[in-house]
Design a protein around this motif. Sequence first.
Motif, PDB file in Angstrom:
ATOM      1  N   SER A  55       0.844  -1.191   0.000  1.00 46.23           N
ATOM      2  CA  SER A  55       0.000   0.000   0.000  1.00 46.23           C
ATOM      3  C   SER A  55       0.879   1.241   0.000  1.00 46.23           C
ATOM      4  O   SER A  55       1.988   1.215   0.535  1.00 46.23           O
ATOM      5  CB  SER A  55      -0.887   0.008   1.249  1.00 46.23           C
ATOM      6  OG  SER A  55      -1.455   1.284   1.437  1.00 46.23           O
ATOM      7  N   VAL A  56       0.376   2.304  -0.609  1.00 48.07           N
ATOM      8  CA  VAL A  56       1.169   3.529  -0.626  1.00 48.07           C
ATOM      9  C   VAL A  56       1.065   4.286   0.690  1.00 48.07           C
ATOM     10  O   VAL A  56       1.895   5.133   0.990  1.00 48.07           O
ATOM     11  CB  VAL A  56       0.745   4.473  -1.774  1.00 48.07           C
ATOM     12  CG1 VAL A  56       1.156   3.905  -3.107  1.00 48.07           C
ATOM     13  CG2 VAL A  56      -0.742   4.743  -1.743  1.00 48.07           C
ATOM     14  N   VAL A  57       0.038   3.981   1.471  1.00 46.06           N
ATOM     15  CA  VAL A  57      -0.052   4.599   2.797  1.00 46.06           C
ATOM     16  C   VAL A  57       0.407   3.586   3.834  1.00 46.06           C
ATOM     17  O   VAL A  57       0.264   2.380   3.647  1.00 46.06           O
ATOM     18  CB  VAL A  57      -1.493   5.070   3.138  1.00 46.06           C
ATOM     19  CG1 VAL A  57      -1.848   6.267   2.313  1.00 46.06           C
ATOM     20  CG2 VAL A  57      -2.482   3.954   2.940  1.00 46.06           C
TER      21      VAL A  57
ATOM     22  N   ASP B  87      -5.745 -13.195  -2.111  1.00 48.27           N
ATOM     23  CA  ASP B  87      -5.695 -13.041  -3.560  1.00 48.27           C
ATOM     24  C   ASP B  87      -7.091 -13.183  -4.146  1.00 48.27           C
ATOM     25  O   ASP B  87      -7.986 -13.731  -3.510  1.00 48.27           O
ATOM     26  CB  ASP B  87      -4.800 -14.139  -4.167  1.00 48.27           C
ATOM     27  CG  ASP B  87      -3.374 -14.050  -3.674  1.00 48.27           C
ATOM     28  OD1 ASP B  87      -2.632 -13.214  -4.200  1.00 48.27           O
ATOM     29  OD2 ASP B  87      -3.016 -14.811  -2.748  1.00 48.27           O
ATOM     30  N   ARG B  88      -7.231 -12.713  -5.375  1.00 45.62           N
ATOM     31  CA  ARG B  88      -8.485 -12.925  -6.103  1.00 45.62           C
ATOM     32  C   ARG B  88      -8.320 -14.109  -7.040  1.00 45.62           C
ATOM     33  O   ARG B  88      -7.376 -14.162  -7.812  1.00 45.62           O
ATOM     34  CB  ARG B  88      -8.832 -11.681  -6.925  1.00 45.62           C
ATOM     35  CG  ARG B  88      -9.216 -10.511  -6.062  1.00 45.62           C
ATOM     36  CD  ARG B  88      -9.674  -9.359  -6.936  1.00 45.62           C
ATOM     37  NE  ARG B  88     -10.078  -8.232  -6.103  1.00 45.62           N
ATOM     38  CZ  ARG B  88     -10.524  -7.074  -6.586  1.00 45.62           C
ATOM     39  NH1 ARG B  88     -10.605  -6.907  -7.898  1.00 45.62           N
ATOM     40  NH2 ARG B  88     -10.882  -6.107  -5.762  1.00 45.62           N
ATOM     41  N   GLN B 101     -13.307 -15.094  -6.284  1.00 45.55           N
ATOM     42  CA  GLN B 101     -13.400 -15.524  -4.894  1.00 45.55           C
ATOM     43  C   GLN B 101     -12.175 -14.955  -4.181  1.00 45.55           C
ATOM     44  O   GLN B 101     -11.061 -15.061  -4.701  1.00 45.55           O
ATOM     45  CB  GLN B 101     -13.364 -17.054  -4.860  1.00 45.55           C
ATOM     46  CG  GLN B 101     -13.349 -17.669  -3.474  1.00 45.55           C
ATOM     47  CD  GLN B 101     -13.019 -19.178  -3.543  1.00 45.55           C
ATOM     48  OE1 GLN B 101     -12.267 -19.625  -4.403  1.00 45.55           O
ATOM     49  NE2 GLN B 101     -13.585 -19.934  -2.643  1.00 45.55           N
ATOM     50  N   ILE B 102     -12.376 -14.337  -3.015  1.00 43.45           N
ATOM     51  CA  ILE B 102     -11.206 -13.898  -2.252  1.00 43.45           C
ATOM     52  C   ILE B 102     -10.671 -15.119  -1.514  1.00 43.45           C
ATOM     53  O   ILE B 102     -11.383 -15.774  -0.746  1.00 43.45           O
ATOM     54  CB  ILE B 102     -11.543 -12.771  -1.259  1.00 43.45           C
ATOM     55  CG1 ILE B 102     -12.158 -11.576  -1.993  1.00 43.45           C
ATOM     56  CG2 ILE B 102     -10.275 -12.337  -0.511  1.00 43.45           C
ATOM     57  CD1 ILE B 102     -12.544 -10.415  -1.082  1.00 43.45           C
ATOM     58  N   SER B 103      -9.406 -15.455  -1.789  1.00 43.72           N
ATOM     59  CA  SER B 103      -8.796 -16.668  -1.272  1.00 43.72           C
ATOM     60  C   SER B 103      -7.340 -16.346  -0.920  1.00 43.72           C
ATOM     61  O   SER B 103      -6.939 -15.180  -0.958  1.00 43.72           O
ATOM     62  CB  SER B 103      -8.884 -17.743  -2.357  1.00 43.72           C
ATOM     63  OG  SER B 103      -8.307 -18.946  -1.910  1.00 43.72           O
ATOM     64  N   GLN B 104      -6.576 -17.337  -0.554  1.00 41.09           N
ATOM     65  CA  GLN B 104      -5.146 -17.124  -0.323  1.00 41.09           C
ATOM     66  C   GLN B 104      -4.385 -18.098  -1.204  1.00 41.09           C
ATOM     67  O   GLN B 104      -4.674 -19.290  -1.198  1.00 41.09           O
ATOM     68  CB  GLN B 104      -4.798 -17.354   1.150  1.00 41.09           C
ATOM     69  CG  GLN B 104      -5.480 -16.376   2.081  1.00 41.09           C
ATOM     70  CD  GLN B 104      -4.950 -16.498   3.502  1.00 41.09           C
ATOM     71  OE1 GLN B 104      -5.034 -17.559   4.110  1.00 41.09           O
ATOM     72  NE2 GLN B 104      -4.396 -15.420   4.019  1.00 41.09           N
ATOM     73  N   PRO B 285      -6.408  -6.020  -4.283  1.00 39.38           N
ATOM     74  CA  PRO B 285      -6.017  -4.647  -3.943  1.00 39.38           C
ATOM     75  C   PRO B 285      -6.908  -4.021  -2.865  1.00 39.38           C
ATOM     76  O   PRO B 285      -6.560  -2.979  -2.306  1.00 39.38           O
ATOM     77  CB  PRO B 285      -6.150  -3.899  -5.277  1.00 39.38           C
ATOM     78  CG  PRO B 285      -7.012  -4.740  -6.143  1.00 39.38           C
ATOM     79  CD  PRO B 285      -6.930  -6.147  -5.657  1.00 39.38           C
ATOM     80  N   ASP B 286      -8.050  -4.654  -2.532  1.00 35.24           N
ATOM     81  CA  ASP B 286      -8.929  -4.130  -1.488  1.00 35.24           C
ATOM     82  C   ASP B 286      -8.457  -4.527  -0.090  1.00 35.24           C
ATOM     83  O   ASP B 286      -9.004  -4.047   0.901  1.00 35.24           O
ATOM     84  CB  ASP B 286     -10.360  -4.664  -1.662  1.00 35.24           C
ATOM     85  CG  ASP B 286     -11.065  -4.020  -2.845  1.00 35.24           C
ATOM     86  OD1 ASP B 286     -10.594  -2.976  -3.308  1.00 35.24           O
ATOM     87  OD2 ASP B 286     -12.083  -4.589  -3.291  1.00 35.24           O
TER      88      ASP B 286
END
Lengths: 96, 495
Positions: A55-57, B87-88, B101-104, B285-286
Amino acid sequence: MSDIDKATVAKIARLARIKIEDDKLEPLAGELNNILGWVEQLSEVDTDNVEPMASVVNAKLRWRDDVVNDGDKAESVLKNAPKAEYSFFTVPKVIE
Amino acid sequence: MSKYIIQGAKDDFEVVIGLEVHAQVISNAKLFSGASTEFGAEPNAQVSLVDAAMPGMLPTINAECIRQAVRTGLAIGAEINKYSVFDRKNYFYADLPQGYQISQFKHPIVGEGIVTLDLGEGRTKDVGVERIHLEQDAGKSMHDQHPQFTYVDLNRSGVALMEIVSKPDMTSPEEAGAYLTKLRTILRYIGTCDGNMEQGSMRADVNVSVRRAGEPLGTRCEIKNVNSIRFVRQAIEVEARRQVDIIEDGGEIDQETRLFDPVKLETRSMRSKEEAHDYRYFPDPDLLPLEFDDAFIDAARVSLPELPDEKRTRFVDVLGLSDYNAGVLVAEKESSDYFEALLEALSSKSKAAAAKVASKAANWVMGDLFGALNKAGKTITESPVSAAQGADLLALVEDGTISGRIAKDVFEVMFETGKDAEAIVEEKGLKQVSDTGEIEKIIDEVIAANPGQLEQYRGGKDKLIGFFVGQVMKATGGKANPGVVNKLLKPKLDG
């Protein structure tokens, strides 16, 4: 690393469920290769001892408590569905 | 147990099995939203806008799901990764509104561990666990409710799953069954998954390959979503046989995903899923990386109860139970809970050390109680006789108020009516007679009424003492204390 060809574009498009006409595949392959080539410049930088940045923050992942405080809103959830019956999303038949 | 071998027309084949178990995490809310995880709600009543993948909604991780995954890892002695990444996993399906699916994938929360299988007669085998990662469950599609449409319910969408991936360490359907059984027992003991396979809270993907002895691993097929331990065993049998037949006919195994049909007893290719295998994983990225410290792990460790293998060892070493009895009582958490509650109550009621009465208690639970429950088609949690009531009954035997024989009758009434043992004994006048004077009187009457048998006894047929004991017990309606009867009877018969 310019190795995106027509077939690869077609495959990615199918996996992403994006319809692309055949005559658009070649130009798209060119565009994608340009983008990848541009991003590829980053590999010129030596990152051997650099931690990957998430993350950039400077933030930590926020955790929530295990509390039920959402749901019970089937109407809102279904509001934009093209079709809903008996509180189910209703979609064209999907058969394995 | 001999080695599991599949005999082909020409050669013998071994089977190699690995399991991916999806276990639904016990938590109140979902992995990334505040919607409830409870089973059986109205369609789409337990869906937040995050679970429905509405634009702009962001996932926030549920602390309890993290803790439960860590506890599960600790229970199988696994390494816990203080840094893991979500990961997605991208694919399209109607019950996956996010399109991923959000997974690892690369960095799971739990690394390598061990599950020790119980294979009967004291034999065990260690099976490696490769990893455990956290991921979201999908929604549920129903294809049979309407001729043209599929109905989709997202209540399950976003519920936390642990995917527990074994190493390819199993070599027979029995071992695969024993692995699932043991894993289920552990998860239920520590309360991280209810293990309910009918409701789908635990399901298995089974990887099967075959090879001639000494050969390298063969190409594997993955049988998806098998939802009972029996089906897992059957699916392995038929799939291994199918692969052997292909190889012996000179063919090759295609690496593919298959479905098990328990009615036709065969596996079928899931062709539609073939190209879906390109999941294009990338870090979500979320979500920032998941990190925690040693204190978090230590707290999870402290919260673990006694594990089934530890309990079994204690039952044998400290309580003196047989290995078999300990194994049976420990196999289901509810059985061991019942047994331990009963033993504690019995020990305090009869003021005897637990080890002194443990075997009697175990025999009663596994004999009388399990027998009656089986006959009535009830589970131990539905038992009409509570552990405390069972302890009352056994305490009455311990202090000599009733005989073991009468206790069986009393138990039958307890099981039917739910009444307490003491009330039944009082009501029916079943108290054991230990009064020597009274018993002596009855013995005299019995001897007087059977002069023929007495003569034969005195003539050397001393086995007839059993006959006299029986007559005395009959005359007292089974209430005479057998010890007292034996003590008084012999001198009288001998004259």
